[in-house]
Design a protein around this motif. Structure first.
Motif, mmCIF file in Angstrom:
data_model
loop_
_atom_site.group_PDB
_atom_site.id
_atom_site.type_symbol
_atom_site.label_atom_id
_atom_site.label_comp_id
_atom_site.label_asym_id
_atom_site.label_seq_id
_atom_site.Cartn_x
_atom_site.Cartn_y
_atom_site.Cartn_z
ATOM 1 N N GLY A 17 36.375 50.642 34.112
ATOM 2 C CA GLY A 17 35.518 51.004 35.235
ATOM 3 C C GLY A 17 34.326 51.829 34.783
ATOM 4 N N LEU A 18 34.525 52.698 33.803
ATOM 5 C CA LEU A 18 33.429 53.515 33.288
ATOM 6 C C LEU A 18 32.437 52.652 32.517
ATOM 7 C CD1 LEU A 18 32.353 56.396 33.086
ATOM 8 C CD2 LEU A 18 33.754 56.723 31.046
ATOM 9 N N VAL A 19 32.941 51.690 31.730
ATOM 10 C CA VAL A 19 32.055 50.764 31.011
ATOM 11 C C VAL A 19 31.219 49.963 31.998
ATOM 12 C CG1 VAL A 19 31.981 48.746 29.506
ATOM 13 C CG2 VAL A 19 33.545 50.625 28.990
ATOM 14 N N ASN A 20 31.859 49.481 33.055
ATOM 15 C CA ASN A 20 31.120 48.711 34.071
ATOM 16 C C ASN A 20 30.045 49.558 34.741
ATOM 17 O OD1 ASN A 20 32.616 46.403 33.595
ATOM 18 N ND2 ASN A 20 34.100 46.822 35.232
ATOM 19 N N HIS A 21 30.319 50.849 34.938
ATOM 20 C CA HIS A 21 29.322 51.731 35.538
ATOM 21 C C HIS A 21 28.105 51.880 34.631
ATOM 22 C CE1 HIS A 21 27.688 55.204 37.754
ATOM 23 N NE2 HIS A 21 27.492 55.758 36.570
ATOM 24 N N PHE A 22 28.338 52.086 33.344
ATOM 25 C CA PHE A 22 27.226 52.290 32.425
ATOM 26 C C PHE A 22 26.482 50.991 32.108
ATOM 27 C CE2 PHE A 22 29.489 56.296 30.963
ATOM 28 C CZ PHE A 22 28.512 57.138 31.486
ATOM 29 N N THR A 23 27.120 49.858 32.288
ATOM 30 C CA THR A 23 26.437 48.578 32.046
ATOM 31 C C THR A 23 25.856 47.981 33.323
ATOM 32 O OG1 THR A 23 28.571 47.436 32.221
ATOM 33 C CG2 THR A 23 27.808 48.036 30.012
ATOM 34 N N GLY A 24 25.971 48.682 34.446
ATOM 35 C CA GLY A 24 25.344 48.258 35.686
ATOM 36 C C GLY A 24 26.149 47.279 36.509
ATOM 37 N N ARG A 25 27.407 47.025 36.168
ATOM 38 C CA ARG A 25 28.217 46.079 36.935
ATOM 39 C C ARG A 25 28.939 46.754 38.102
ATOM 40 N NH1 ARG A 25 30.065 45.018 31.622
ATOM 41 N NH2 ARG A 25 28.981 43.270 30.628
ATOM 42 N N GLN A 26 28.988 48.067 38.108
ATOM 43 C CA GLN A 26 29.729 48.819 39.112
ATOM 44 C C GLN A 26 29.089 50.191 39.241
ATOM 45 O OE1 GLN A 26 33.857 49.260 38.055
ATOM 46 N NE2 GLN A 26 34.309 50.694 39.714
ATOM 47 N N VAL A 27 29.126 50.735 40.429
ATOM 48 C CA VAL A 27 28.583 52.077 40.654
ATOM 49 C C VAL A 27 29.716 52.993 41.108
ATOM 50 C CG1 VAL A 27 26.980 53.495 41.978
ATOM 51 C CG2 VAL A 27 26.298 51.198 41.245
ATOM 52 N N LEU A 28 29.934 54.063 40.354
ATOM 53 C CA LEU A 28 30.955 55.039 40.699
ATOM 54 C C LEU A 28 30.332 56.137 41.559
ATOM 55 C CD1 LEU A 28 32.751 55.461 37.241
ATOM 56 C CD2 LEU A 28 33.583 54.195 39.230
ATOM 57 N N GLY A 29 30.928 56.382 42.714
ATOM 58 C CA GLY A 29 30.436 57.442 43.585
ATOM 59 C C GLY A 29 30.923 58.801 43.129
ATOM 60 N N ALA A 30 30.207 59.842 43.539
ATOM 61 C CA ALA A 30 30.607 61.209 43.194
ATOM 62 C C ALA A 30 31.800 61.620 44.053
ATOM 63 C CB ALA A 30 29.450 62.170 43.419
ATOM 64 N N PRO A 31 32.807 62.235 43.465
ATOM 65 C CA PRO A 31 33.969 62.667 44.246
ATOM 66 C C PRO A 31 33.636 63.856 45.139
ATOM 67 C CG PRO A 31 34.159 63.467 41.996
ATOM 68 C CD PRO A 31 32.935 62.594 42.033
ATOM 69 N N GLU A 32 34.365 63.961 46.231
ATOM 70 C CA GLU A 32 34.238 65.109 47.126
ATOM 71 C C GLU A 32 35.186 66.230 46.674
ATOM 72 O OE1 GLU A 32 32.153 65.592 49.662
ATOM 73 O OE2 GLU A 32 31.213 63.646 49.219
ATOM 74 N N PRO A 33 34.797 67.495 46.880
ATOM 75 C CA PRO A 33 35.729 68.581 46.538
ATOM 76 C C PRO A 33 37.034 68.457 47.317
ATOM 77 C CG PRO A 33 33.517 69.434 46.962
ATOM 78 C CD PRO A 33 33.510 68.004 47.385
ATOM 79 N N GLY A 34 38.110 68.908 46.705
ATOM 80 C CA GLY A 34 39.397 68.889 47.377
ATOM 81 C C GLY A 34 39.430 69.875 48.535
ATOM 82 N N PRO A 35 40.513 69.889 49.288
ATOM 83 C CA PRO A 35 40.590 70.791 50.446
ATOM 84 C C PRO A 35 40.678 72.255 50.030
ATOM 85 C CG PRO A 35 42.702 69.716 50.077
ATOM 86 C CD PRO A 35 41.731 69.075 49.132
ATOM 87 N N LEU A 36 40.159 73.124 50.895
ATOM 88 C CA LEU A 36 40.274 74.574 50.713
ATOM 89 C C LEU A 36 41.166 75.093 51.828
ATOM 90 C CD1 LEU A 36 39.453 77.237 49.334
ATOM 91 C CD2 LEU A 36 37.489 77.327 50.885
ATOM 92 N N THR A 37 42.310 75.622 51.464
ATOM 93 C CA THR A 37 43.261 76.095 52.451
ATOM 94 C C THR A 37 43.300 77.618 52.451
ATOM 95 O OG1 THR A 37 45.111 76.053 50.872
ATOM 96 C CG2 THR A 37 44.675 74.044 52.120
ATOM 97 N N THR A 38 43.712 78.175 53.551
ATOM 98 C CA THR A 38 43.876 79.621 53.666
ATOM 99 C C THR A 38 44.784 79.923 54.847
ATOM 100 O OG1 THR A 38 42.712 81.746 53.832
ATOM 101 C CG2 THR A 38 41.887 79.959 55.191
ATOM 102 N N GLY A 39 45.391 81.081 54.793
ATOM 103 C CA GLY A 39 46.202 81.505 55.927
ATOM 104 C C GLY A 39 47.454 80.687 56.125
ATOM 105 N N GLY A 40 48.081 80.234 55.034
ATOM 106 C CA GLY A 40 49.327 79.505 55.162
ATOM 107 C C GLY A 40 50.439 80.382 55.721
ATOM 108 N N ALA A 41 51.535 79.740 56.100
ATOM 109 C CA ALA A 41 52.660 80.479 56.665
ATOM 110 C C ALA A 41 53.214 81.458 55.637
ATOM 111 C CB ALA A 41 53.744 79.502 57.115
#
Length: 529
Positions: free
Chosen positions: A163-187
């Motif tokens: 998948g990374l090779v395909n991204h660099f050769t223009g066959r596929q575009v990898l999107g930027a990941p979103e940050p994971g969840p931020l939790t607070t105030g758990g039980a």
């Protein structure tokens, strides 16, 4: 031709730049793959993982001598995260991807034999370091949400090498990941569940308000562990700076799951069989220990005398400096370890001590021998020592207390806000205010300026010092504790009653000649100075 890819080597929580250089040498002949630059066993085995991953995506290594150099050559390289940068540099040298495509990127990741990119620890500090170098980061898909927390850093998180090779050769575009969840105030467990022990609850609130070290002493079943487990609920959430510091340690240890971060303060409770390396870090590949994983949070040591003397004494330095240095023959690895120590112990080996029903028949020697497992300097670093008497049937029959965690946490938050406001009003810069906003860290001019007691309080403290019951460290810690008690009292000054209460909590370390026996003997009296 030499192909280059940037990666990092971890020195504690700091990610240091490493340049991976790959060169193909010679004409057709047997494939010889060599990795140089102080690699450890895991890095040396990258040759076979890269070979297998190439086969898994239909590539064969060239029939040449392959030299992979990890520069700088005098920096030890540890870990499997060098697989991906070595593979990328090799593909650039082979012409599979354009060498210019790798400009502006750093990479970390472990390769599977089928070409999948497996998760590795340290994605967050690697992304922070890459951003500081003006580079983006290529990391495994599983750690993409974690790396995305590094502000404006560019992140690529492929699932596989193809998948990374395909991204660099223009066959596929990898999107930027979103940050994971931020939790607070758990039980969190509520203080209302603790029956009786009002004095111990008061000490717990003081410890939370000032970040002080705390020791509970009492027979089994008196609620020591219950109260320690409720301390995180009294503490304010991590600040943004503390969240980043704590998450960096957990990232290097590989403990962040699905990129999820939390503003709740860490609570670590290692078993009393834990070794020195488990507490402070170390091992063949130096990893953070429990003390570092508790950075900006709580380290709870139950059955304190059952820990080995070597393990306990290894905590003495980080309790003062807030960091741990793991020494190696060729390097020194530093990990942050600014934690709040909470400990619990029985009065003696038999458990019940020398007073009341079921008293130890070997008192006072049993108690003295049991206490002596803990060194005097370790005791001297504990600000509050509280006895937790047995919980009676009458206590258990009482209705739940009117106040619980929410009410105590509100008072703690108000006291901490008072500490921060005091430093801001005094004109302290941001770094000084952040470092000394919690009373347990106050020192030097800050301590002299804001924790000096009134005339009566100073006289009381002088009598305690002249009696030989307070060391220089004990004097300083008593002033810090008195300042916290005054903050909870809403007082701008430190008064005699605040000093008196602070000295009461230090009674266990006062007067070696009286020691442990007098405090647990029938009819024991609180020592007055």
């Amino acid at each position: 031709m030499v192909a280059r890819v940037v990666t990092v080597a971890f020195d504690g929580v700091e990610a240091r730049r490493v340049d991976v250089e790959v060169q193909l040498v010679g004409n057709d002949g047997p494939t010889i793959f060599t990795i140089v630059g102080l690699p450890d066993k895991a890095v040396a085995e990258s040759r076979e993982r890269v070979r297998g991953a190439f086969a898994g995506i239909g590539l064969a290594l060239p029939a040449k001598r392959i030299i992979a150099n990890l520069a700088p050559a005098d920096l030890p390289k540890e870990g499997s995260h060098f697989d991906l940068p070595i593979a990328l540099a090799l593909m650039a040298a082979m012409g599979v991807i354009a060498p210019s495509a790798l400009d502006g990127w750093a990479a970390i990741g472990e390769l599977g034999l089928d070409g999948q990119i497996a998760r590795v620890g340290g994605a967050l500090p690697a992304a922070v370091a890459a951003d500081a170098m003006g580079l983006g980061l290529i990391c495994p898909e599983a750690t993409g949400p974690e790396a995305a927390w590094a502000g404006g850093a560019r992140i690529l998180a492929p699932r596989s090498l193809i998948g990374l090779v395909n991204h660099f050769t223009g066959r596929q575009v990898l999107g930027a990941p979103e940050p994971g969840p931020l939790t607070t105030g758990g039980a969190v467990p509520d203080l209302r569940e603790v029956k009786g022990q009002e004095s111990a609850k008061r000490a717990l609130e003081i410890a939370a308000a000032g970040g002080h070290n705390l020791l509970f002493v009492g027979p089994p079943g008196s609620g020591k562990s219950m109260m320690a487990q409720r301390l995180p609920g009294l503490l304010p959430p991590l600040t943004s700076q503390e969240l980043l510091e704590t998450s960096m340690v957990w990232s290097v240890a590989g403990l962040i799951q699905r990129g999820a971060l939390t503003r709740d303060r860490p609570f670590r409770a290692p078993h009393h069989s834990a070794s020195m390396a488990a507490l402070t870090g170390g091992g063949l590949r130096a990893k953070p220990g429990e003390a570092s994983l508790a950075h900006n949070g709580v380290l709870f040591l139950d059955e304190l005398p059952e820990y080995s003397a070597q393990a306990l004494d290894s905590l003495r330095q980080p309790l003062e400096t807030g960091e741990i240095v793991v020494a190696r023959a060729n390097a020194h690895v530093r990990y942050p370890a600014r934690f709040q120590l909470v400990a619990a112990m029985n009065p003696c080996r038999c458990g019940l001590g020398g007073a009341g029903r079921g008293a130890c028949g070997k008192a006072p020697r049993c108690q003295r021998d049991y206490q002596n497992r803990i060194s005097g300097p370790m005791f001297d670093r504990i600000d509050l020592t509280v006895e937790t008497p047995p919980v009676t049937a009458a206590d258990m029959a009482l209705p739940p207390p009117a106040e619980g965690t929410a009410e105590a946490a509100a008072r703690v938050l108000a006291a901490r806000a008072m500490q921060e406001q005091r430093l801001r009003d005094a004109g302290y810069d941001a770094d000084q205010a952040r470092d000394q906003a919690v009373n347990a860290r106050a020192s030097g001019e800050t301590l002299d300026r804001f924790a000096a007691p009134d005339e009566a309080g100073r006289a009381l403290l002088m009598r305690a010092g002249e009696s030989g019951g307070l060391t220089a460290r004990g004097w300083t810690r008593t002033l810090r504790l008195a300042r916290t008690i005054a903050d909870l009292d809403g007082s701008t000054g430190v008064l005699r009653r605040h000093v008196a209460e602070a000295l009461m909590y230090r009674r266990m370390t006062v007067g070696a000649q009286e020691g442990f026996d007098r405090q647990t003997a029938p009819g024991a009296e609180t020592r007055a100075f």
